[in-house]
Design a protein around this motif. Structure first.
Motif, mmCIF file in Angstrom:
data_model
loop_
_atom_site.group_PDB
_atom_site.id
_atom_site.type_symbol
_atom_site.label_atom_id
_atom_site.label_comp_id
_atom_site.label_asym_id
_atom_site.label_seq_id
_atom_site.Cartn_x
_atom_site.Cartn_y
_atom_site.Cartn_z
ATOM 1 N N PHE A 111 -26.979 -20.409 13.281
ATOM 2 C CA PHE A 111 -26.967 -19.397 14.333
ATOM 3 C C PHE A 111 -25.621 -18.690 14.446
ATOM 4 C CE2 PHE A 111 -30.971 -19.789 16.601
ATOM 5 C CZ PHE A 111 -31.468 -20.956 16.056
ATOM 6 N N GLY A 112 -25.703 -17.421 14.770
ATOM 7 C CA GLY A 112 -24.521 -16.662 15.112
ATOM 8 C C GLY A 112 -24.127 -16.888 16.563
ATOM 9 N N PRO A 113 -23.002 -16.286 16.999
ATOM 10 C CA PRO A 113 -22.508 -16.503 18.369
ATOM 11 C C PRO A 113 -23.332 -15.771 19.424
ATOM 12 C CG PRO A 113 -21.131 -14.923 17.237
ATOM 13 C CD PRO A 113 -22.100 -15.447 16.217
ATOM 14 N N GLY A 114 -24.147 -14.811 19.021
ATOM 15 C CA GLY A 114 -24.991 -14.094 19.969
ATOM 16 C C GLY A 114 -24.332 -12.853 20.549
ATOM 17 N N THR A 115 -25.188 -11.962 21.064
ATOM 18 C CA THR A 115 -24.743 -10.780 21.801
ATOM 19 C C THR A 115 -25.308 -10.878 23.208
ATOM 20 O OG1 THR A 115 -24.709 -9.337 19.846
ATOM 21 C CG2 THR A 115 -24.871 -8.268 22.000
#
Lengths: 120, 113
Positions: A111-115
């Motif tokens: 997973f990425g850090p998110g927006t």
């Protein structure tokens, strides 16, 4: 190895405006996912790409949300027009191609850090 | 249709005591099951996964989970909680085709000193 990159990290818009999010998966990962995580809830899968083809978009609100992964690498998710209830964290994830006959469902998603999107 | 139910929205334990986070699933086929952890302001991280090999799965940081088909459960345990375990934990099911990833609602773990 570099992780999943997402931008922007934060976005504040007014309702009825448009917004776009960008994701660059881990190099070589064939599968890319977009999730919506509303505060206090688990992530909900919006769309899943295998290379540049869509394999599941059953929970994507297609009247306002769109996503593309034109070259099978990075991806954009767009909301047009935004509603108040779209306020959430949008997560991008990627997973590698299965090898040795193993099922793709065994693969870990990174997973990425998110927006974080706030719609006023 | 697939579904995941995390039976507790919040769990509070004292440091050094056992942790039990409960998860029940529903799936038409043999699913893959995962536990992910989300620390505040950090991304989701895989703790462990079940993929039809051993039913007792060991993960990172001393966590383990047991797949019980008869009970359709995949509970997460740890013998001794540490302050750094305080986080949100998600149980996840994926069908055998690699599609339809479903997250549970999450269980927030609090660890008291």
């Amino acid at each position: 190895e570099a992780g999943v990159a997402q931008s922007p990290r934060y976005k504040i818009i007014e309702k009825r405006q448009s917004v776009a999010f960008w994701c660059n998966p881990i190099s070589g990962h064939a599968t890319l996912y977009w999730y919506q995580q509303i505060l206090g809830q688990g992530p909900k899968l919006l769309i899943q790409f295998q290379n540049n083809g869509v394999v599941d978009d059953s929970q994507l609100p297609k009247d306002r949300f769109s996503a593309e992964r034109l070259k099978g690498v990075d991806s954009t998710l767009k909301i047009q027009p935004a509603k108040l209830e779209d306020s959430a964290v949008y997560l991008c994830a990627s997973s590698p191609r299965s090898k040795g006959g193993k099922k793709s469902s065994y693969n870990e998603q990174f997973f990425g850090p998110g927006t974080r999107l706030t719609v006023l | 249709a697939q579904s995941v139910t995390q039976l507790d929205s919040h769990v509070s334990v004292s440091e050094g005591t056992p942790v039990l986070l409960r998860c029940n699933y529903s799936s038409s086929y043999s699913p893959s099951l995962f536990w992910y952890v989300q620390h505040p302001n950090k991304g989701l991280q895989l703790l462990l996964k079940y993929t039809s090999a051993a039913t007792l799965v060991k993960g990172i940081n001393g966590f383990e989970a047991e797949f019980k088909k008869s009970e359709t459960s995949f509970h997460l345990t740890k013998p001794s909680a540490h302050m750094s375990d305080a986080a949100e934990y998600f149980c996840v099911v994926i069908d055998t085709g690699g599609f339809k990833t479903i997250f549970g609602a999450g269980t927030r773990l609090f660890v008291k000193a």
